[in-house]
Design an enzyme around this catalytic site. Structure first.
Site, mmCIF file in Angstrom:
data_model
loop_
_atom_site.group_PDB
_atom_site.id
_atom_site.type_symbol
_atom_site.label_atom_id
_atom_site.label_comp_id
_atom_site.label_asym_id
_atom_site.label_seq_id
_atom_site.Cartn_x
_atom_site.Cartn_y
_atom_site.Cartn_z
ATOM 1 N N HIS A 103 -0.568 -23.999 -21.844
ATOM 2 C CA HIS A 103 -1.137 -23.043 -20.887
ATOM 3 C C HIS A 103 -2.654 -23.046 -20.993
ATOM 4 C CE1 HIS A 103 -0.313 -20.978 -24.697
ATOM 5 N NE2 HIS A 103 -1.401 -20.240 -24.461
ATOM 6 N N HIS A 105 -5.901 -20.519 -20.350
ATOM 7 C CA HIS A 105 -6.361 -19.159 -20.093
ATOM 8 C C HIS A 105 -7.520 -19.241 -19.105
ATOM 9 C CE1 HIS A 105 -4.528 -17.417 -23.893
ATOM 10 N NE2 HIS A 105 -4.597 -18.694 -24.236
#
Ligand code: AMP
Ligand code: ZN
Length: 156
Positions: A103, A105
């Site tokens: 992922h 941010h």
């Protein structure tokens, strides 16, 4: 992955606040934000870290979609009125990764806030020019090794 919190979010087994989604990626609000508007951009494929993303042509579309979604969410943060945005991505526990599903941010930043410590320049120093050169050479050799490995895999 049945025990992965982000796979569960993607499967809608646990709730999230989604702000963008397409066939390859989703972006949802971080449940424990560093700043209001903190978003996580996540591929729908379960890859633990960047090192697990296949380099081959077959996954090019997913890689492109991921990079494009990060671009889009950072641009949207600025369009929505925040003064800046950080992109942060952690690979491995040593880098602070706590969820083992790749992922990015995207963290909007208001004007006048303190620059977050993780982005402070000068937190580390090379002992001398020789150490700097040695570290650069180690990275160059690793880049060459990865490129050679991926070229060999593509030729098979
Ligand atoms: P990292 O340290 O890069 O692995 O970041 C993982 C992030 O996932 C943290 O910022 C958590 O707050 C966030 N997170 C964990 N569980 C959830 C969840 N169920 N929904 C949204 N964000 C989550
Ligand atoms: Zn997952």
């Amino acid at each position: 992955m049945s025990d992965c919190v982000f796979c569960k979010i993607l499967a809608r087994e646990i709730p999230s606040t989604t702000v963008f989604e397409n066939g390859a990626v989703a972006a949802f609000l971080d449940v424990n934000p560093m700043e209001k508007g903190h978003v996580l951009v996540v591929p729908k494929r379960h890859w633990p870290t960047l090192a697990d993303v296949p380099a081959g042509a077959a996954e090019r579309e997913v890689r492109d979609a991921l990079a494009d979604a990060v671009r889009l969410l950072a641009k949207a943060a600025l369009r929505a009125g925040w003064a800046g945005a950080n992109v942060l991505q952690c690979n491995g526990e040593a880098a602070g990764q706590t969820v083992g599903h790749l992922h990015f941010h995207v963290i909007p930043r208001p004007a006048g806030g303190a620059v977050p410590p993780a982005f402070e320049s000068g937190a580390a120093r090379y002992a001398d020019d020789a150490e700097r050169a040695a570290v650069a050479e180690k990275l160059r050799a690793a880049v060459a090794a990865v490129l050679a490995e991926e070229a060999a895999a593509a030729a098979r």
